[in-house]
Design a protein around this motif. Structure first.
Motif, PDB file in Angstrom:
ATOM      1  N   MET A 193       3.643 -18.649  -5.262  1.00 40.00           N
ATOM      2  CA  MET A 193       3.179 -18.284  -3.941  1.00 40.00           C
ATOM      3  C   MET A 193       2.516 -19.481  -3.092  1.00 40.00           C
ATOM      4  N   GLY A 194       2.527 -20.637  -3.652  1.00 34.55           N
ATOM      5  CA  GLY A 194       2.468 -21.926  -2.917  1.00 34.55           C
ATOM      6  C   GLY A 194       0.896 -22.285  -3.003  1.00 34.55           C
ATOM      7  N   ARG A 195       0.304 -21.629  -3.790  1.00 33.90           N
ATOM      8  CA  ARG A 195      -1.407 -22.218  -3.795  1.00 33.90           C
ATOM      9  C   ARG A 195      -1.618 -23.338  -4.179  1.00 33.90           C
ATOM     10  N   PRO A 196      -2.185 -24.295  -3.272  1.00 34.04           N
ATOM     11  CA  PRO A 196      -2.736 -25.574  -3.759  1.00 34.04           C
ATOM     12  C   PRO A 196      -3.088 -25.473  -5.426  1.00 34.04           C
ATOM     13  N   ILE A 197      -2.559 -26.502  -6.057  1.00 27.11           N
ATOM     14  CA  ILE A 197      -2.878 -26.395  -7.608  1.00 27.11           C
ATOM     15  C   ILE A 197      -4.336 -26.333  -7.852  1.00 27.11           C
ATOM     16  N   GLY A 198      -5.381 -26.968  -7.049  1.00 28.36           N
ATOM     17  CA  GLY A 198      -6.629 -27.172  -7.369  1.00 28.36           C
ATOM     18  C   GLY A 198      -7.294 -25.578  -7.231  1.00 28.36           C
ATOM     19  N   LEU A 199      -6.918 -25.039  -6.176  1.00 26.99           N
ATOM     20  CA  LEU A 199      -7.384 -23.477  -5.961  1.00 26.99           C
ATOM     21  C   LEU A 199      -6.769 -22.772  -7.047  1.00 26.99           C
TER      22      LEU A 199
ATOM     23  N   ASN B 243      -2.092 -13.121  -3.739  1.00 26.15           N
ATOM     24  CA  ASN B 243      -2.707 -14.201  -3.014  1.00 26.15           C
ATOM     25  C   ASN B 243      -3.893 -14.851  -3.834  1.00 26.15           C
ATOM     26  N   ASP B 244      -4.308 -13.923  -4.971  1.00 22.89           N
ATOM     27  CA  ASP B 244      -5.092 -14.607  -5.869  1.00 22.89           C
ATOM     28  C   ASP B 244      -4.757 -13.694  -7.371  1.00 22.89           C
ATOM     29  N   PRO B 245      -3.909 -13.907  -7.954  1.00 21.84           N
ATOM     30  CA  PRO B 245      -3.188 -12.845  -8.920  1.00 21.84           C
ATOM     31  C   PRO B 245      -3.929 -12.858 -10.150  1.00 21.84           C
ATOM     32  N   VAL B 246      -4.666 -13.966 -10.638  1.00 23.29           N
ATOM     33  CA  VAL B 246      -5.261 -14.198 -11.928  1.00 23.29           C
ATOM     34  C   VAL B 246      -6.590 -13.620 -11.813  1.00 23.29           C
ATOM     35  N   ALA B 247      -7.271 -14.059 -10.938  1.00 20.49           N
ATOM     36  CA  ALA B 247      -8.498 -13.635 -10.862  1.00 20.49           C
ATOM     37  C   ALA B 247      -8.618 -12.158 -10.584  1.00 20.49           C
TER      38      ALA B 247
ATOM     39  N   GLU C  50       1.584  10.617 -13.738  1.00 24.42           N
ATOM     40  CA  GLU C  50       0.322  11.498 -14.422  1.00 24.42           C
ATOM     41  C   GLU C  50      -0.581  10.426 -14.845  1.00 24.42           C
ATOM     42  N   VAL C  51      -1.102   9.869 -14.009  1.00 21.53           N
ATOM     43  CA  VAL C  51      -2.187   8.779 -14.553  1.00 21.53           C
ATOM     44  C   VAL C  51      -3.796   9.305 -13.968  1.00 21.53           C
ATOM     45  N   ASP C  52      -4.822   8.710 -14.284  1.00 18.63           N
ATOM     46  CA  ASP C  52      -6.084   9.074 -14.226  1.00 18.63           C
ATOM     47  C   ASP C  52      -6.781   8.236 -12.881  1.00 18.63           C
ATOM     48  N   VAL C  53      -6.360   7.200 -13.105  1.00 13.84           N
ATOM     49  CA  VAL C  53      -6.932   5.998 -11.930  1.00 13.84           C
ATOM     50  C   VAL C  53      -5.578   5.349 -11.016  1.00 13.84           C
ATOM     51  N   VAL C  54      -5.573   5.234 -10.038  1.00 15.43           N
ATOM     52  CA  VAL C  54      -4.905   4.128  -9.350  1.00 15.43           C
ATOM     53  C   VAL C  54      -5.935   3.145  -8.687  1.00 15.43           C
ATOM     54  N   ALA C  55      -5.838   1.988  -9.288  1.00 18.00           N
ATOM     55  CA  ALA C  55      -6.717   0.731  -8.784  1.00 18.00           C
ATOM     56  C   ALA C  55      -5.853  -0.133  -7.993  1.00 18.00           C
ATOM     57  N   HIS C  56      -5.977  -0.438  -6.834  1.00 15.06           N
ATOM     58  CA  HIS C  56      -5.122  -1.097  -5.862  1.00 15.06           C
ATOM     59  C   HIS C  56      -6.003  -2.169  -5.116  1.00 15.06           C
ATOM     60  N   VAL C  57      -5.581  -3.358  -5.144  1.00 19.54           N
ATOM     61  CA  VAL C  57      -5.975  -4.293  -4.316  1.00 19.54           C
ATOM     62  C   VAL C  57      -4.705  -4.867  -3.471  1.00 19.54           C
ATOM     63  N   GLY C  58      -4.900  -4.832  -2.047  1.00 21.78           N
ATOM     64  CA  GLY C  58      -3.696  -5.262  -1.435  1.00 21.78           C
ATOM     65  C   GLY C  58      -3.909  -4.733   0.130  1.00 21.78           C
ATOM     66  N   SER C  59      -2.496  -4.428   0.609  1.00 24.13           N
ATOM     67  CA  SER C  59      -2.665  -4.009   2.214  1.00 24.13           C
ATOM     68  C   SER C  59      -3.544  -2.604   2.584  1.00 24.13           C
TER      69      SER C  59
ATOM     70  N   SER D 148      -4.542 -20.979   2.706  1.00 23.68           N
ATOM     71  CA  SER D 148      -3.783 -20.814   4.155  1.00 23.68           C
ATOM     72  C   SER D 148      -4.119 -19.675   4.686  1.00 23.68           C
ATOM     73  N   GLY D 149      -5.482 -19.199   4.590  1.00 20.71           N
ATOM     74  CA  GLY D 149      -6.011 -17.962   5.277  1.00 20.71           C
ATOM     75  C   GLY D 149      -5.669 -16.593   4.510  1.00 20.71           C
ATOM     76  N   GLN D 150      -4.832 -16.911   3.200  1.00 19.85           N
ATOM     77  CA  GLN D 150      -4.492 -15.582   2.653  1.00 19.85           C
ATOM     78  C   GLN D 150      -5.304 -15.056   1.574  1.00 19.85           C
ATOM     79  N   LEU D 151      -6.659 -14.821   2.143  1.00 22.37           N
ATOM     80  CA  LEU D 151      -7.709 -14.243   1.466  1.00 22.37           C
ATOM     81  C   LEU D 151      -8.145 -13.082   2.109  1.00 22.37           C
ATOM     82  N   CYS D 152      -8.425 -11.908   1.027  1.00 22.31           N
ATOM     83  CA  CYS D 152      -8.927 -10.506   1.799  1.00 22.31           C
ATOM     84  C   CYS D 152     -10.240 -11.037   2.575  1.00 22.31           C
ATOM     85  N   VAL D 153     -11.084 -11.996   2.176  1.00 20.70           N
ATOM     86  CA  VAL D 153     -12.373 -12.251   2.891  1.00 20.70           C
ATOM     87  C   VAL D 153     -12.239 -13.492   3.627  1.00 20.70           C
ATOM     88  N   ALA D 154     -11.106 -13.823   4.046  1.00 14.91           N
ATOM     89  CA  ALA D 154     -10.829 -14.950   4.872  1.00 14.91           C
ATOM     90  C   ALA D 154     -11.275 -14.778   6.431  1.00 14.91           C
TER      91      ALA D 154
END
Length: 479
Positions: free
Chosen positions: A91-97, A149-153, A214-223, A274-280
């Motif tokens: 996804m192109g993220r600078p390596i330091g970030l 946009n921040d897949p691991v954290a 048939e799941v008990d929770v759907v936890a979603h971070v995204g659009s 590159s502005g690709q943060l939910c809290v940008a």
């Protein structure tokens, strides 16, 4: 190339490659991986395995579950560079970030490893001859759908909280960052019983199948659009929808603030990742007395940023995740210009490979423009000049989203007014990023529902049961 596999009931495998998704490096268009789309049968098998595993995992002592998370965190720490490189490749993220994202993920896992064993219910003051309590139990099977946009954290927050509270998890990372998800899943699977953790890959069809299963929770971070679809599916199935979705976060620059410092904050908020943060920072309202100096400084900040591939240690602005996202960003900028906005810097799609887009500053914007109304998710800083702080608050509040907002002010009364009046989950004063660990807020409106972070996330992923225990009646009515 990475050979991504799925994990179902403790068994790794690729599944059919028909219709496989291709992920390209957004810096040079090189192929990163081909990922199979999970079939309906694979979704059903993962749900079944997770359901079977709930009995054993929910009865595992909380301390043992926490210890397992600590072991995963140890592995993640030792694999940090591999996970960072994968984020940069797909996804192109600078390596330091990217390294910073992995570091944050390690801290999050350790936080939940410690919080899980002390997450508890409470005793009630009832009849002294009886026992009354409120006990917490895991909800069951959690489908975790995470962003690119921040897949691991972000993933480690949902996965850690769900697992330490005794839930089993079916994990579907974004189809734009499947390698990060697969590498992360390998670390979790190494310390969890079969069926407790499953990995499915694929796009929207797989996510929709999981949301309807048939799941008990759907936890979603995204659009927000996907979040609305998930909420509708959960309304039918009865599953809990836990949603942290899009935002169009406002930044207010008050009168009397150092315009150069304010521009530094605005650039940090608008252009990081590159502005690709939910809290940008997605829209800026600046008081007229400081507007000219502020926008000039912001344009200088944007022009000074080094653009390049994320793997280059010197890069400050990497590419967007793909050309589809770049087209969306550029279309919003072009539409704003057509409606009267002026480009101070940026705003032109560069030649060459990849999905690069320059940091862009727009002025003479209006509330009706898409760049001020919708989530752009790119390195664009649109500015609207206002005549009063009250006007800035009023305009900032006129949004279908309610995730975050930032206010730069030297007035304590304005700071107090802002945090009380802005209809968002998080208000930051004089700092676009930062804050104490463990903070959790309710997003508003189209930005989602439920706590997505902090100790309160443990409450979201458990259910509370009231228990009343009295002695038996009759002549022998004693324990």
């Amino acid at each position: 190339m990475y050979e991504v596999q799925q994990l179902i009931d403790g068994v790794w495998g690729r599944g059919p490659d028909d219709g496989a998704l291709v992920v390209l490096d957004p810096a040079d268009n090189a192929e990163v991986t081909r990922v199979p789309e999970a079939t309906e049968a694979e979704v059903a098998a993962a749900v079944k395995a997770s359901r079977v595993a709930t009995a054993e995992w929910s009865s595992t002592p909380a301390a043992a579950r926490g210890a397992a998370l600590h072991r995963v965190a140890d592995l993640l720490e030792s694999s940090a560079e591999q996970l960072a490189e994968a984020q940069t490749a797909e996804m192109g993220r600078p390596i330091g970030l990217a390294r910073g994202g992995v570091e944050a993920a390690v801290g999050t896992l350790r936080q939940y490893a410690e919080l899980g064993p002390i997450h508890r219910g409470r005793a009630l003051a009832g009849n002294p001859e009886a026992i009354d309590l409120m006990a917490v139990q895991p909800r069951g099977v959690v489908a975790a759908l995470t962003p690119w946009n921040d897949p691991v954290a972000v993933s480690c927050g949902l996965l850690g909280a769900a697992l330490v509270t005794g839930n089993t998890v079916i994990y579907k990372p974004s189809e734009r960052s499947p390698v990060s998800g697969w590498l992360l899943a390998r670390l979790f699977a190494a310390h969890l019983p079969a069926g407790v953790f499953s990995l499915l890959t694929g796009g929207a069809r797989v996510g929709a199948a999981l949301a309807s299963a048939e799941v008990d929770v759907v936890a979603h971070v995204g659009s927000s659009a996907t979040g609305r679809s998930i909420a509708a599916a959960c309304a039918v199935s009865g599953a809990k929808a836990l949603l942290e979705n899009g935002g169009s976060d406002a930044l207010i620059v008050d009168d009397g603030i150092d315009p150069v410092w304010a521009a530094e904050q605005a650039a940090l908020g608008a252009f990081t990742n590159s502005g690709q943060l939910c809290v940008a920072v997605e829209r800026i309202y600046v008081l007229r007395p400081v507007a000219d100096a502020f926008v000039a400084a912001l344009a200088r900040q944007a022009e000074a940023l080094r653009i390049g591939p994320g793997r280059d240690e010197r890069t400050e602005i990497g590419p967007l995740v793909d050309r589809r996202q770049r087209l969306l960003v550029d279309s919003q900028v072009r539409a704003a210009v057509a409606d009267g906005a002026r480009v101070l810097t940026g705003g032109v799609v560069p030649d060459g490979p990849g999905a690069f887009y320059p940091p862009t500053v727009l002025v003479d914007c209006t509330d009706q423009m898409a760049v001020m109304r919708e989530e752009t998710f790119g390195p664009v800083a649109p500015v609207l000049v206002v005549d009063s702080f009250d006007e800035a608050l009023s305009r900032a509040a006129q949004s279908p989203y309610g995730l975050c907002a930032t206010v730069l002010t030297g007035s304590m009364s304005h700071a107090q007014q802002a945090w009380r009046e802005l209809p968002v989950g998080t208000v930051k004063i004089n700092n676009v990023f930062g804050g104490a660990p463990g903070g959790a807020a309710h997003p508003r409106r189209g930005s989602g529902q439920g706590f997505g972070y902090g100790p309160e996330l443990l409450d979201e992923l458990t259910v509370t049961k009231v228990v009343h225990i009295a002695a038996p009646g009759g002549p022998a009515g004693r324990w």
